[in-house]
Design an enzyme around this catalytic site. Structure first.
Site, PDB file in Angstrom:
ATOM      1  N   GLN A  43       0.827  -1.222   0.000  1.00 53.52           N
ATOM      2  CA  GLN A  43       0.000   0.000   0.000  1.00 53.52           C
ATOM      3  C   GLN A  43       0.853   1.261   0.000  1.00 53.52           C
ATOM      4  OE1 GLN A  43      -2.523  -1.474   3.474  1.00 53.52           O
ATOM      5  NE2 GLN A  43      -4.041  -0.383   2.276  1.00 53.52           N
ATOM      6  N   CYS A  81     -10.669   0.053   3.639  1.00 55.59           N
ATOM      7  CA  CYS A  81      -9.300  -0.104   3.144  1.00 55.59           C
ATOM      8  C   CYS A  81      -8.746   1.279   2.844  1.00 55.59           C
ATOM      9  CB  CYS A  81      -9.298  -0.972   1.891  1.00 55.59           C
ATOM     10  SG  CYS A  81      -7.636  -1.249   1.246  1.00 55.59           S
ATOM     11  N   HIS A 123      -6.996  -9.329   6.331  1.00 56.68           N
ATOM     12  CA  HIS A 123      -7.114  -8.255   5.335  1.00 56.68           C
ATOM     13  C   HIS A 123      -5.716  -7.858   4.827  1.00 56.68           C
ATOM     14  CE1 HIS A 123      -8.956  -4.285   3.942  1.00 56.68           C
ATOM     15  NE2 HIS A 123      -7.659  -4.003   3.942  1.00 56.68           N
TER      16      HIS A 123
HETATM   17  O1  K1U Z   1      -5.174  -2.276   5.068  1.00 60.89           O
HETATM   18  C1  K1U Z   1      -5.848  -1.265   5.178  1.00 60.89           C
HETATM   19  O2  K1U Z   1      -6.273  -0.716   4.180  1.00 60.89           O
HETATM   20  C2  K1U Z   1      -6.161  -0.710   6.544  1.00 60.89           C
HETATM   21  C3  K1U Z   1      -7.562  -1.044   7.020  1.00 60.89           C
HETATM   22  C4  K1U Z   1      -7.519  -2.246   7.924  1.00 60.89           C
HETATM   23  C5  K1U Z   1      -8.828  -2.908   8.218  1.00 60.89           C
HETATM   24  C6  K1U Z   1      -9.896  -2.227   8.776  1.00 60.89           C
HETATM   25  C7  K1U Z   1     -11.071  -2.876   9.060  1.00 60.89           C
HETATM   26  C8  K1U Z   1     -11.190  -4.219   8.819  1.00 60.89           C
HETATM   27  C9  K1U Z   1     -10.138  -4.902   8.245  1.00 60.89           C
HETATM   28  C10 K1U Z   1      -8.953  -4.242   7.962  1.00 60.89           C
HETATM   29  C11 K1U Z   1      -8.082   0.164   7.766  1.00 60.89           C
HETATM   30  O3  K1U Z   1      -7.532   0.562   8.748  1.00 60.89           O
HETATM   31  S1  K1U Z   1      -9.493   0.926   7.152  1.00 60.89           S
HETATM   32  C12 K1U Z   1      -9.883   2.235   8.257  1.00 60.89           C
HETATM   33  C13 K1U Z   1     -10.376   1.814   9.598  1.00 60.89           C
HETATM   34  O4  K1U Z   1      -9.761   2.168  10.559  1.00 60.89           O
HETATM   35  C14 K1U Z   1     -11.574   0.970   9.810  1.00 60.89           C
HETATM   36  C15 K1U Z   1     -12.521   0.748   8.827  1.00 60.89           C
HETATM   37  C16 K1U Z   1     -13.632  -0.062   9.062  1.00 60.89           C
HETATM   38  C17 K1U Z   1     -13.813  -0.645  10.288  1.00 60.89           C
HETATM   39  C18 K1U Z   1     -12.885  -0.433  11.292  1.00 60.89           C
HETATM   40  C19 K1U Z   1     -11.787   0.393  11.065  1.00 60.89           C
HETATM   41 ZN    ZN Z   2      -6.590  -2.556   2.816  1.00 57.14          ZN
END
Ligand code: K1U
Ligand code: ZN
Length: 168
Positions: A43, A81, A123
Site C-alpha cells: 500500500q 481499506c 485483510h
Molecule cells: O489495510 C488497510 O487498508 C487498513 C484497514 C484495515 C482494516 C480495517 C477494518 C477491517 C479490516 C482491515 C483500515 O484501517 S481501514 C480504516 C479503519 O480504521 C476501519 C474501517 C472499518 C472498520 C474499522 C476500522
Molecule cells: Zn486494505
C-alpha cells in the site's frame, strides 16, 4: 480498482535490516496519520511481505507472515481499506487464525488471533497476495462497491478541477 502494485504478489523479506525497521516506523506513521488500524507494504509502494497492525494502542509487526491455520467458524465484519477510501462492506472470513512470522529481530514467532486482530491480519495478508477486500464480496456487491468508488473518484476529480479553474 487498485493500482498495479496492489495487484501483485509480494516477495519475501530476505533479511530484517535497519532499512526494513525504518520502513516499519514510516508505515506506523502513515497508518496513524490516516486513522487506520493496519497497513501493508504494497500500500506504500513496496511489494514485500510485511504488514503492521495497530489496535487499541497495541502495535504488531508481521514480516513474511504465513497463516498456518484458520477456524472453521466464520464471522462477518465491516471492512474498510486505506487504498479504497470511503468504501465499507461486510466481509465473511474465518473468526480465528494462527500466524507464523518474523519479528523485528528476525526471530520466528507464532500467534493465535481472534476478533478484530484476526480480521485485520487476514485483510493485510490479502494485500501481500494482491487481493483486495472487495474481491471477497459476492459479484453483485462487488460491482456496486466498485461503482460507488468510481463515482467518488470522479466527484473528487471534478471538485479539484473546479477549484483549479477558479484559481486560474
Ligand atoms: O489495510 C488497510 O487498508 C487498513 C484497514 C484495515 C482494516 C480495517 C477494518 C477491517 C479490516 C482491515 C483500515 O484501517 S481501514 C480504516 C479503519 O480504521 C476501519 C474501517 C472499518 C472498520 C474499522 C476500522
Ligand atoms: Zn486494505
Amino acid at each position: 480498482m487498485g493500482e498495479e502494485s496492489l495487484r501483485e504478489k509480494s516477495l519475501p523479506v530476505e533479511e530484517v535490516t535497519d532499512e526494513i525497521r525504518r520502513l516499519v516506523d514510516a508505515m506506523f506513521d502513515t497508518m496513524e496519520e490516516k486513522d487506520g488500524i493496519g497497513l501493508a507494504a504494497p500500500q506504500v509502494g513496496h511489494n514485500i511481505r510485511l504488514f503492521v497492525v495497530g489496535i487499541e494502542s497495541q502495535r504488531f509487526i508481521f514480516i513474511n507472515p504465513e497463516i498456518i491455520e484458520t477456524s472453521q467458524e466464520t464471522c462477518t465484519m465491516e471492512e474498510g481499506c486505506l487504498s479504497i477510501p470511503k468504501i465499507y462492506e461486510a466481509v465473511v472470513r474465518p473468526s480465528k487464525v494462527r500466524v507464523q512470522f518474523l519479528n523485528l529481530e528476525g526471530k520466528r514467532k507464532t500467534i493465535d488471533a481472534e476478533g478484530l486482530l484476526a480480521r485485520v491480519i487476514q485483510h493485510e495478508n490479502d494485500h501481500l497476495n494482491g487481493v483486495l477486500f472487495v474481491d471477497r464480496l459476492d459479484e453483485e456487491l462487488r460491482e456496486e462497491a466498485i461503482e460507488r468508488f468510481n463515482k467518488k473518484q470522479e466527484n473528487a476529480l471534478k471538485k479539484r478541477l473546479q477549484k483549479y479553474k477558479r484559481k486560474g
